[in-house]
Scaffold this motif. Structure first.
Motif, PDB file in Angstrom:
ATOM      1  N   TYR A  17      13.509   1.299 -12.199  1.00  0.00           N
ATOM      2  CA  TYR A  17      14.116   0.479 -11.483  1.00  0.00           C
ATOM      3  C   TYR A  17      14.194   0.753 -10.076  1.00  0.00           C
ATOM      4  O   TYR A  17      15.382   1.276  -9.694  1.00  0.00           O
ATOM      5  N   PRO A  18      13.286   0.202  -9.145  1.00  0.00           N
ATOM      6  CA  PRO A  18      13.588   0.609  -7.636  1.00  0.00           C
ATOM      7  C   PRO A  18      14.470  -0.052  -7.018  1.00  0.00           C
ATOM      8  O   PRO A  18      14.656  -1.332  -7.364  1.00  0.00           O
ATOM      9  N   GLY A  19      14.889   0.308  -5.897  1.00  0.00           N
ATOM     10  CA  GLY A  19      15.801  -0.160  -5.101  1.00  0.00           C
ATOM     11  C   GLY A  19      15.222  -1.475  -4.297  1.00  0.00           C
ATOM     12  O   GLY A  19      14.121  -1.166  -4.007  1.00  0.00           O
ATOM     13  N   LEU A  20      15.897  -2.447  -4.250  1.00  0.00           N
ATOM     14  CA  LEU A  20      15.146  -3.749  -3.560  1.00  0.00           C
ATOM     15  C   LEU A  20      15.458  -3.478  -2.004  1.00  0.00           C
ATOM     16  O   LEU A  20      16.631  -3.635  -1.595  1.00  0.00           O
ATOM     17  N   SER A  21      14.276  -3.245  -1.375  1.00  0.00           N
ATOM     18  CA  SER A  21      14.409  -3.133  -0.003  1.00  0.00           C
ATOM     19  C   SER A  21      13.558  -3.759   1.020  1.00  0.00           C
ATOM     20  O   SER A  21      13.123  -4.783   0.244  1.00  0.00           O
ATOM     21  N   PRO A  22      13.680  -3.900   2.343  1.00  0.00           N
ATOM     22  CA  PRO A  22      12.882  -4.824   3.106  1.00  0.00           C
ATOM     23  C   PRO A  22      11.444  -4.652   3.087  1.00  0.00           C
ATOM     24  O   PRO A  22      10.691  -5.196   3.696  1.00  0.00           O
ATOM     25  N   GLU A  23      10.876  -3.404   2.328  1.00  0.00           N
ATOM     26  CA  GLU A  23       9.883  -3.148   2.185  1.00  0.00           C
ATOM     27  C   GLU A  23       9.159  -3.225   1.199  1.00  0.00           C
ATOM     28  O   GLU A  23       9.811  -3.081   0.024  1.00  0.00           O
ATOM     29  N   ALA A  24       7.673  -3.389   0.955  1.00  0.00           N
ATOM     30  CA  ALA A  24       6.941  -3.452  -0.274  1.00  0.00           C
ATOM     31  C   ALA A  24       6.884  -2.384  -0.862  1.00  0.00           C
ATOM     32  O   ALA A  24       6.986  -0.971  -0.400  1.00  0.00           O
ATOM     33  N   PRO A  25       6.870  -2.275  -2.189  1.00  0.00           N
ATOM     34  CA  PRO A  25       6.596  -3.464  -3.079  1.00  0.00           C
ATOM     35  C   PRO A  25       8.009  -4.165  -3.435  1.00  0.00           C
ATOM     36  O   PRO A  25       9.089  -3.531  -3.456  1.00  0.00           O
ATOM     37  N   TYR A  26       7.762  -5.398  -3.663  1.00  0.00           N
ATOM     38  CA  TYR A  26       8.909  -6.281  -3.998  1.00  0.00           C
ATOM     39  C   TYR A  26       8.793  -6.525  -5.558  1.00  0.00           C
ATOM     40  O   TYR A  26       8.412  -7.363  -5.974  1.00  0.00           O
ATOM     41  N   ARG A  27       9.462  -5.631  -6.211  1.00  0.00           N
ATOM     42  CA  ARG A  27       9.681  -5.936  -7.766  1.00  0.00           C
ATOM     43  C   ARG A  27      11.126  -5.515  -8.228  1.00  0.00           C
ATOM     44  O   ARG A  27      11.790  -4.922  -7.636  1.00  0.00           O
TER      45      ARG A  27
END
Length: 470
Positions: free
Chosen positions: A57-67
């Protein structure tokens, strides 16, 4: 031919159809490098990313990847466990789903048998699953809703036929396990617990306590392993946006093909209203019908109707293949026969169409993969296709577009990267120079669609794809 022999022949024939179609569909998918379902590609991408990075569960950040993974971890844990044996993520996911399918069939058969259904009636009841697109389609590929449905059916069965405290405990645990495969199973679980509280009060405390305790333990394990980010993914990021037009489309696709079966269910329930109101299968069906309204959510599909079809199987199957009932309602018998045969043909045709489309992609896969050679992460709509070429996806567009519409994700940095050439190519299943329609318009944010149209080069490539170059 006597009516009893006709009913027996129909029951065993329907079971044979279900087994044959399941084996052919799942077996042919095993020979292909990707699944036909959009979501299964994203599930595979999440699994492979977890194996590579250690982060589910990656943190949603301004940088890729966007998942964003808006599902619980149960099926991913099982698939990663199989992956330790050396198999690919796609094969592991498919095998985990196959085990879930086996569990679902066993649960349906055991529940029906515990309700006194035997012989050809039991065969026909289980075989009726072969007339359902939501059930058959879910049996192949990498999915998680089959495990969720198996846990739910097992929980209902244990609460329905059990009479001891242990049956209540196991039923509560099974319902909780279903929620850790797909969190929306909480709704049918609450329906089952409400039935127990109303009709089996002596079992209710044990069932509720087991469900609650299992949920607390499972939630604690998730929090310990993945932190609060997991709950942001599963709860905050998963709500989505809604459309009555989408609800209508999904109803036509998954309710209309079983309209006569649903009508028969309502007729028989009304004929014995007192008994029906106390039957847990009828409660399951009513709850599933109500929950199917959530298919108004953009991005919904067959999985939103899976429980409704399973409840219908449990109610209609034992009556449909019962010669004693069939002899009392000749008109309904013929209507239902036409309905089931038509549904069988329709499901077979739909699965064959999906396989044909995948074959076209498979033929062009070497060309498509050659175009992506040298790329680390690829910007594309189809995560499964990207993974088939050995790459990871930059974005899962539908969920990110949904988050952008709710103000939870800003597409501006990715749009700027596109216009600045940070991603030299994008692979799309539509021509971005034309107005996007249907699911493509739902999956991509308007700002990103506008950026695609500004690309200096857009060229068609194999299998109905377009390559966007900067």
């Amino acid at each position: 031919m006597p009516l009893a022999r006709k009913a027996a022949l129909a029951g065993w024939s329907q079971l044979g159809w279900f087994i044959a179609l399941s084996v052919v569909w799942s077996g042919l998918l095993l020979t292909l490098p990707l699944d036909p379902d959009y979501t299964s590609g994203e599930l595979l991408d999440h699994l492979e990313s977890w194996r590579a990075s250690g982060v589910l569960y990656p943190g949603l950040s301004p940088e890729a990847p966007y998942r964003v993974l808006n599902y619980p971890p149960l099926v991913f844990v099982l698939a990663r466990g199989l992956g330790l044996l050396g198999m690919s993520g796609l094969l592991a996911g498919r095998l985990v789903n196959a085990l879930g399918a086996l569990a679902l069939v066993v649960a349906v058969g055991a529940w029906a048998r515990s309700r006194g259904v035997r012989g050809a009636r039991l065969a026909g009841t289980v075989g009726l699953m072969g007339a359902s697109f939501p059930i058959l389609y879910g049996l192949g590929g990498f999915h998680l809703e089959i495990w969720a449905a198996a846990g739910t059916v097992a929980g209902f069965a244990l609460l329905d036929r059990g009479s001891s405290r242990w049956a209540a405990v196991l039923g509560g645990v099974a319902l909780a396990i279903a929620c850790f495969a797909k969190q929306t199973q909480l709704f049918p679980a609450l329906v089952a617990l409400a039935w127990v509280a109303s009709r089996r009060r002596s079992m209710a405390p044990a069932a509720v306590a087991a469900f609650a305790a299992s949920g607390i333990v499972g939630a604690g394990v998730i929090t310990q392993l993945w932190g609060l980010e997991a709950w942001r993914h599963m709860l905050i990021y998963t709500v989505g946006t809604f459309s009555l037009a989408n609800l209508g489309l999904q109803a036509v696709s998954h309710l209309a093909p079983w309209a006569i079966l649903f009508g028969f269910l309502v007729r028989t329930a009304r004929a014995d209203k007192q008994s029906s109101l106390g039957d847990i299968v009828f409660w399951y069906w009513c709850g599933a019908l109500l929950w199917s309204l959530s298919a108004a959510r953009l991005g919904s599909s067959y999985a939103y109707f899976l429980d409704l079809h399973l409840a219908t199987v449990m109610w209609v199957g034992p009556r449909l293949f019962d010669p004693l009932w069939a002899g009392r309602a000749a008109v309904w018998r013929w209507l239902l026969a036409l309905q089931v045969v038509g549904a069988n043909v329709g499901v077979g045709a739909a699965l064959a169409t999906n396989l044909a489309r995948l074959r076209e992609v498979e033929e062009d896969l070497p060309e498509l993969c050659a175009l992506l050679e040298g790329q680390r992460d690829v910007l594309a709509e189809e995560a499964g296709l990207v993974r088939a070429c050995g790459h990871a996806s930059v974005i899962h567009p539908f969920i990110l577009s949904s988050l952008a519409s709710r103000g939870l994700w800003d597409p501006a940095p990715l749009e700027a990267d596109l216009r600045n050439g940070a991603y030299p190519l994008v692979l799309l299943p539509f021509d971005p120079r034309e107005p996007a329609g249907g699911v493509h318009a739902e999956r991509w944010h308007p700002a990103l669609l506008a950026a695609f149209r500004t690309a200096p080069s857009v060229e068609p490539v194999g299998a109905g794809r377009w390559l966007v170059r900067w």
